[in-house]
Write a protein that holds these residues in place. Structure first.
Motif, PDB file in Angstrom:
ATOM      1  N   VAL A  16       0.853  -1.186   0.000  1.00  0.00           N
ATOM      2  CA  VAL A  16       0.000   0.000   0.000  1.00  0.00           C
ATOM      3  C   VAL A  16       0.891   1.240   0.000  1.00  0.00           C
ATOM      4  O   VAL A  16       2.099   1.154   0.205  1.00  0.00           O
ATOM      5  CB  VAL A  16      -0.937   0.041   1.237  1.00  0.00           C
ATOM      6  N   ILE A  17       0.281   2.380  -0.204  1.00  0.00           N
ATOM      7  CA  ILE A  17       0.963   3.649   0.019  1.00  0.00           C
ATOM      8  C   ILE A  17       0.341   4.243   1.270  1.00  0.00           C
ATOM      9  O   ILE A  17      -0.885   4.387   1.354  1.00  0.00           O
ATOM     10  CB  ILE A  17       0.809   4.608  -1.174  1.00  0.00           C
ATOM     11  N   CYS A  18       1.160   4.540   2.248  1.00  0.00           N
ATOM     12  CA  CYS A  18       0.690   5.212   3.453  1.00  0.00           C
ATOM     13  C   CYS A  18       0.795   6.710   3.200  1.00  0.00           C
ATOM     14  O   CYS A  18       1.877   7.228   2.944  1.00  0.00           O
ATOM     15  CB  CYS A  18       1.530   4.808   4.655  1.00  0.00           C
ATOM     16  N   MET A  19      -0.342   7.393   3.252  1.00  0.00           N
ATOM     17  CA  MET A  19      -0.392   8.837   3.023  1.00  0.00           C
ATOM     18  C   MET A  19      -0.493   9.533   4.374  1.00  0.00           C
ATOM     19  O   MET A  19      -1.226   9.076   5.254  1.00  0.00           O
ATOM     20  CB  MET A  19      -1.604   9.198   2.168  1.00  0.00           C
ATOM     21  N   THR A  20       0.238  10.629   4.544  1.00  0.00           N
ATOM     22  CA  THR A  20       0.155  11.399   5.781  1.00  0.00           C
ATOM     23  C   THR A  20      -0.487  12.749   5.487  1.00  0.00           C
ATOM     24  O   THR A  20      -0.246  13.344   4.442  1.00  0.00           O
ATOM     25  CB  THR A  20       1.550  11.609   6.401  1.00  0.00           C
ATOM     26  N   SER A  21      -1.320  13.197   6.412  1.00  0.00           N
ATOM     27  CA  SER A  21      -2.003  14.487   6.278  1.00  0.00           C
ATOM     28  C   SER A  21      -1.365  15.497   7.214  1.00  0.00           C
ATOM     29  O   SER A  21      -0.972  15.169   8.330  1.00  0.00           O
ATOM     30  CB  SER A  21      -3.480  14.353   6.650  1.00  0.00           C
ATOM     31  N   TRP A  22      -1.332  16.740   6.760  1.00  0.00           N
ATOM     32  CA  TRP A  22      -0.689  17.805   7.511  1.00  0.00           C
ATOM     33  C   TRP A  22      -1.577  19.042   7.536  1.00  0.00           C
ATOM     34  O   TRP A  22      -2.422  19.225   6.658  1.00  0.00           O
ATOM     35  CB  TRP A  22       0.662  18.141   6.876  1.00  0.00           C
ATOM     36  N   ALA A  23      -1.382  19.904   8.522  1.00  0.00           N
ATOM     37  CA  ALA A  23      -2.143  21.152   8.620  1.00  0.00           C
ATOM     38  C   ALA A  23      -1.770  22.103   7.491  1.00  0.00           C
ATOM     39  O   ALA A  23      -2.592  22.878   7.031  1.00  0.00           O
ATOM     40  CB  ALA A  23      -1.893  21.823   9.972  1.00  0.00           C
ATOM     41  N   ALA A  24      -0.553  22.050   7.040  1.00  0.00           N
ATOM     42  CA  ALA A  24      -0.109  22.878   5.915  1.00  0.00           C
ATOM     43  C   ALA A  24      -0.619  22.258   4.615  1.00  0.00           C
ATOM     44  O   ALA A  24      -1.020  21.098   4.595  1.00  0.00           O
ATOM     45  CB  ALA A  24       1.410  22.938   5.901  1.00  0.00           C
ATOM     46  N   PRO A  25      -0.603  22.981   3.529  1.00  0.00           N
ATOM     47  CA  PRO A  25      -1.043  22.396   2.253  1.00  0.00           C
ATOM     48  C   PRO A  25       0.000  21.418   1.717  1.00  0.00           C
ATOM     49  O   PRO A  25       0.746  21.711   0.788  1.00  0.00           O
ATOM     50  CB  PRO A  25      -1.207  23.610   1.338  1.00  0.00           C
ATOM     51  N   PHE A  26       0.073  20.261   2.349  1.00  0.00           N
ATOM     52  CA  PHE A  26       1.076  19.259   2.013  1.00  0.00           C
ATOM     53  C   PHE A  26       0.543  17.891   2.382  1.00  0.00           C
ATOM     54  O   PHE A  26      -0.134  17.737   3.398  1.00  0.00           O
ATOM     55  CB  PHE A  26       2.374  19.540   2.785  1.00  0.00           C
TER      56      PHE A  26
END
Length: 101
Positions: A16-26
């Motif tokens: 799988v691809i583990c995606m990380t979410s951030w408060a910045a636009p990234f």
């Protein structure tokens, strides 16, 4: 047909691809393995021509440190969580449907 809300269990160790979410636009991400037997829920209805779909693991908190590095997790002021990107063909061939919507 794969759709939002369905729950699947991989019959193999699933790439799988583990995606990380951030408060910045990234958004970050990296290749990982979802261990065989760990269930996940489809997070969105894929468009007709999609090749992958987003999903959330059922054991989100227990697997957090497995999927996301300590350095990312400890950036609590900007880090917002993780989710998976899974190939639709792999779901169809290497996973079993556990619960339908």
């Amino acid at each position: 047909m794969i759709c939002q809300g369905q729950t699947y269990r991989p019959k193999i160790d699933l790439p799988v691809i583990c995606m990380t979410s951030w408060a910045a636009p990234f958004t970050g991400g990296y290749d990982h393995i979802l261990p065989r037997g760990e269930t996940f829920i489809i997070a969105n209805d894929p468009p007709p021509d999609a090749t992958a779909v987003y999903a959330d693991v059922v054991n989100y908190h227990q697997l957090h440190s497995y999927f996301v590095s300590r350095g990312d997790r400890w950036r609590f002021w900007v880090y917002r969580g993780y989710y998976l990107c899974i190939d639709i063909e792999q779901i169809q061939t290497d996973c079993e449907l556990v619960a339908d919507v």
